[in-house]
Design a protein around this motif. Structure first.
Motif, mmCIF file in Angstrom:
data_model
loop_
_atom_site.group_PDB
_atom_site.id
_atom_site.type_symbol
_atom_site.label_atom_id
_atom_site.label_comp_id
_atom_site.label_asym_id
_atom_site.label_seq_id
_atom_site.Cartn_x
_atom_site.Cartn_y
_atom_site.Cartn_z
ATOM 1 N N PRO A 100 0.701 5.909 4.101
ATOM 2 C CA PRO A 100 1.240 5.178 5.260
ATOM 3 C C PRO A 100 2.562 5.803 5.697
ATOM 4 O O PRO A 100 3.314 6.328 4.867
ATOM 5 C CB PRO A 100 1.444 3.759 4.716
ATOM 6 N N SER A 101 2.857 5.712 6.975
ATOM 7 C CA SER A 101 4.007 6.419 7.533
ATOM 8 C C SER A 101 5.335 5.991 6.906
ATOM 9 O O SER A 101 6.273 6.784 6.846
ATOM 10 C CB SER A 101 4.053 6.219 9.053
ATOM 11 N N GLU A 102 5.389 4.754 6.431
ATOM 12 C CA GLU A 102 6.661 4.262 5.901
ATOM 13 C C GLU A 102 6.867 4.599 4.425
ATOM 14 O O GLU A 102 7.927 4.307 3.856
ATOM 15 C CB GLU A 102 6.746 2.740 6.093
ATOM 16 N N LEU A 127 0.837 -1.193 0.000
ATOM 17 C CA LEU A 127 0.000 0.000 0.000
ATOM 18 C C LEU A 127 0.877 1.250 0.000
ATOM 19 O O LEU A 127 1.744 1.396 0.869
ATOM 20 C CB LEU A 127 -0.891 -0.023 1.246
ATOM 21 N N VAL A 128 0.634 2.153 -0.953
ATOM 22 C CA VAL A 128 1.399 3.408 -0.982
ATOM 23 C C VAL A 128 0.525 4.638 -0.723
ATOM 24 O O VAL A 128 1.018 5.657 -0.230
ATOM 25 C CB VAL A 128 2.179 3.584 -2.309
ATOM 26 N N ILE A 129 -0.754 4.546 -1.070
ATOM 27 C CA ILE A 129 -1.716 5.621 -0.791
ATOM 28 C C ILE A 129 -3.042 4.965 -0.423
ATOM 29 O O ILE A 129 -3.470 4.008 -1.071
ATOM 30 C CB ILE A 129 -1.930 6.542 -2.007
ATOM 31 N N TYR A 130 -3.706 5.469 0.625
ATOM 32 C CA TYR A 130 -5.030 4.969 0.960
ATOM 33 C C TYR A 130 -5.999 6.130 1.113
ATOM 34 O O TYR A 130 -5.594 7.272 1.371
ATOM 35 C CB TYR A 130 -5.009 4.088 2.204
ATOM 36 N N ALA A 131 -7.276 5.815 0.936
ATOM 37 C CA ALA A 131 -8.340 6.819 1.049
ATOM 38 C C ALA A 131 -8.008 8.064 0.241
ATOM 39 O O ALA A 131 -8.012 9.188 0.769
ATOM 40 C CB ALA A 131 -8.601 7.153 2.516
ATOM 41 N N ASP A 132 -7.720 7.878 -0.993
ATOM 42 C CA ASP A 132 -7.487 8.930 -1.996
ATOM 43 C C ASP A 132 -6.108 9.581 -1.905
ATOM 44 O O ASP A 132 -5.429 9.729 -2.928
ATOM 45 C CB ASP A 132 -8.548 10.028 -1.911
ATOM 46 N N ASP A 140 7.280 10.796 1.069
ATOM 47 C CA ASP A 140 6.315 11.837 0.686
ATOM 48 C C ASP A 140 6.406 12.194 -0.792
ATOM 49 O O ASP A 140 5.684 13.073 -1.275
ATOM 50 C CB ASP A 140 6.473 13.079 1.566
ATOM 51 N N ARG A 141 7.256 11.493 -1.525
ATOM 52 C CA ARG A 141 7.270 11.661 -2.982
ATOM 53 C C ARG A 141 6.010 11.057 -3.625
ATOM 54 O O ARG A 141 5.692 11.377 -4.769
ATOM 55 C CB ARG A 141 8.506 10.995 -3.580
ATOM 56 N N LEU A 153 -2.397 8.913 -8.960
ATOM 57 C CA LEU A 153 -1.224 8.687 -8.118
ATOM 58 C C LEU A 153 -0.065 9.452 -8.754
ATOM 59 O O LEU A 153 0.215 9.278 -9.943
ATOM 60 C CB LEU A 153 -0.887 7.202 -8.035
ATOM 61 N N THR A 154 0.578 10.280 -7.958
ATOM 62 C CA THR A 154 1.704 11.078 -8.441
ATOM 63 C C THR A 154 2.974 10.648 -7.736
ATOM 64 O O THR A 154 2.991 10.528 -6.505
ATOM 65 C CB THR A 154 1.451 12.579 -8.202
ATOM 66 N N ILE A 155 4.002 10.379 -8.524
ATOM 67 C CA ILE A 155 5.317 10.055 -7.982
ATOM 68 C C ILE A 155 6.249 11.189 -8.368
ATOM 69 O O ILE A 155 6.555 11.394 -9.548
ATOM 70 C CB ILE A 155 5.858 8.724 -8.547
ATOM 71 N N SER A 156 6.674 11.951 -7.366
ATOM 72 C CA SER A 156 7.571 13.076 -7.608
ATOM 73 C C SER A 156 9.019 12.627 -7.452
ATOM 74 O O SER A 156 9.313 11.679 -6.716
ATOM 75 C CB SER A 156 7.276 14.205 -6.620
ATOM 76 N N ARG A 157 9.913 13.313 -8.152
ATOM 77 C CA ARG A 157 11.367 13.022 -8.042
ATOM 78 C C ARG A 157 11.599 11.522 -8.189
ATOM 79 O O ARG A 157 12.187 10.877 -7.317
ATOM 80 C CB ARG A 157 11.910 13.541 -6.719
ATOM 81 N N ALA A 158 11.123 10.982 -9.276
ATOM 82 C CA ALA A 158 11.140 9.532 -9.483
ATOM 83 C C ALA A 158 12.546 8.946 -9.365
ATOM 84 O O ALA A 158 13.527 9.533 -9.850
ATOM 85 C CB ALA A 158 10.548 9.186 -10.846
ATOM 86 N N GLN A 159 12.605 7.786 -8.723
ATOM 87 C CA GLN A 159 13.859 7.067 -8.532
ATOM 88 C C GLN A 159 13.784 5.704 -9.226
ATOM 89 O O GLN A 159 12.693 5.196 -9.490
ATOM 90 C CB GLN A 159 14.129 6.875 -7.038
#
Lengths: 107, 117
Positions: A54-56, A45-50, A59-60, A72-78
């Protein structure tokens, strides 16, 4: 039955921003969750409820759900963000529904 | 933290049955439903069904109804998935997942089920 559509693939340059969309009827009224799945691993899980994260999860990763599309947006992609991503909702008849999945490639 | 630990790889012949277990820890098992999801090789995620650990109520996908049985044992915090009359296209990784409406899901590590003659 309820269906969620996602682009088959998204490519993003290293350090840039990737956006993955998820569309479905009246999706704005539902809680959308997003999962990341790397080869040979279970979904995470990377994003829940829109938009909640999750804490782990870094914030990208961020999410939104408006205008008939969840994103779903992934900023500063690695390089480590290369994976399959799935959106998920519960439909009105309490069936669990997954999107078709999007393969993200970091160039 | 929530942990879901599944049983090991299974190999079956067509027409046989398989039963996969999922032992939960880190939350109150009987307060939540357990979902089962499978993923065929190279394919996406397919929801199979869910079971309420509190009431035993179940909901199965239309595609698997009649071949699928979900059960739980609240004394051991374990959920079970049994699939009968296996076919080659049932070859997949099977996951248990605690997927709440407003909190998303925690997943087991997956169990590979191979159906081959």
């Amino acid at each position: 039955s309820y269906e969620l559509s996602q682009p088959l693939s998204v490519s993003v340059a290293l350090g840039q921003t990737a956006r993955i969309t998820c569309g479905g009827p009246n999706i704005g009224s539902k809680n959308v969750h997003w999962y990341q799945q790397k080869p040979g691993q279970a979904p995470v899980l990377v994003i829940y409820a829109d938009y909640r994260r999750p804490s782990e999860i870094p914030d990208r990763f961020s999410g939104s759900n408006s205008g008939g599309t969840a994103t779903l947006t992934i900023s500063r992609a690695q390089a480590g963000d290369e994976a399959d991503y799935y959106c998920q909702v519960w439909d009105d008849s309490t069936d669990l529904v997954f999107g078709t999945g999007t393969k993200v490639t970091v160039l | 933290q929530i942990q879901l630990v599944q049983s090991e790889t299974e190999v079956r012949k067509p027409g046989a049955s398989v039963k996969v277990s999922c032992r939960a820890s880190g939350y109150i098992f009987s307060n939540h439903a357990m979902s089962w999801v499978r993923q065929a090789p190279g394919q996406g995620l397919e929801w199979m069904g869910w079971i309420s650990a509190y009431t035993g109520n179940t909901k199965y996908s239309q595609r698997l109804r009649g071949r699928l049985s979900l059960t739980t044992d609240t004394s051991t915090n374990t959920a079970y998935m049994e699939l009968r009359d296996l076919r080659s296209d049932d070859t997949a990784v099977y996951y248990c997942a605690k997927v709440d409406y407003d909190e998303g899901g925690s997943w087991g590590q997956g169990t590979l089920v191979v159906v081959s003659s």
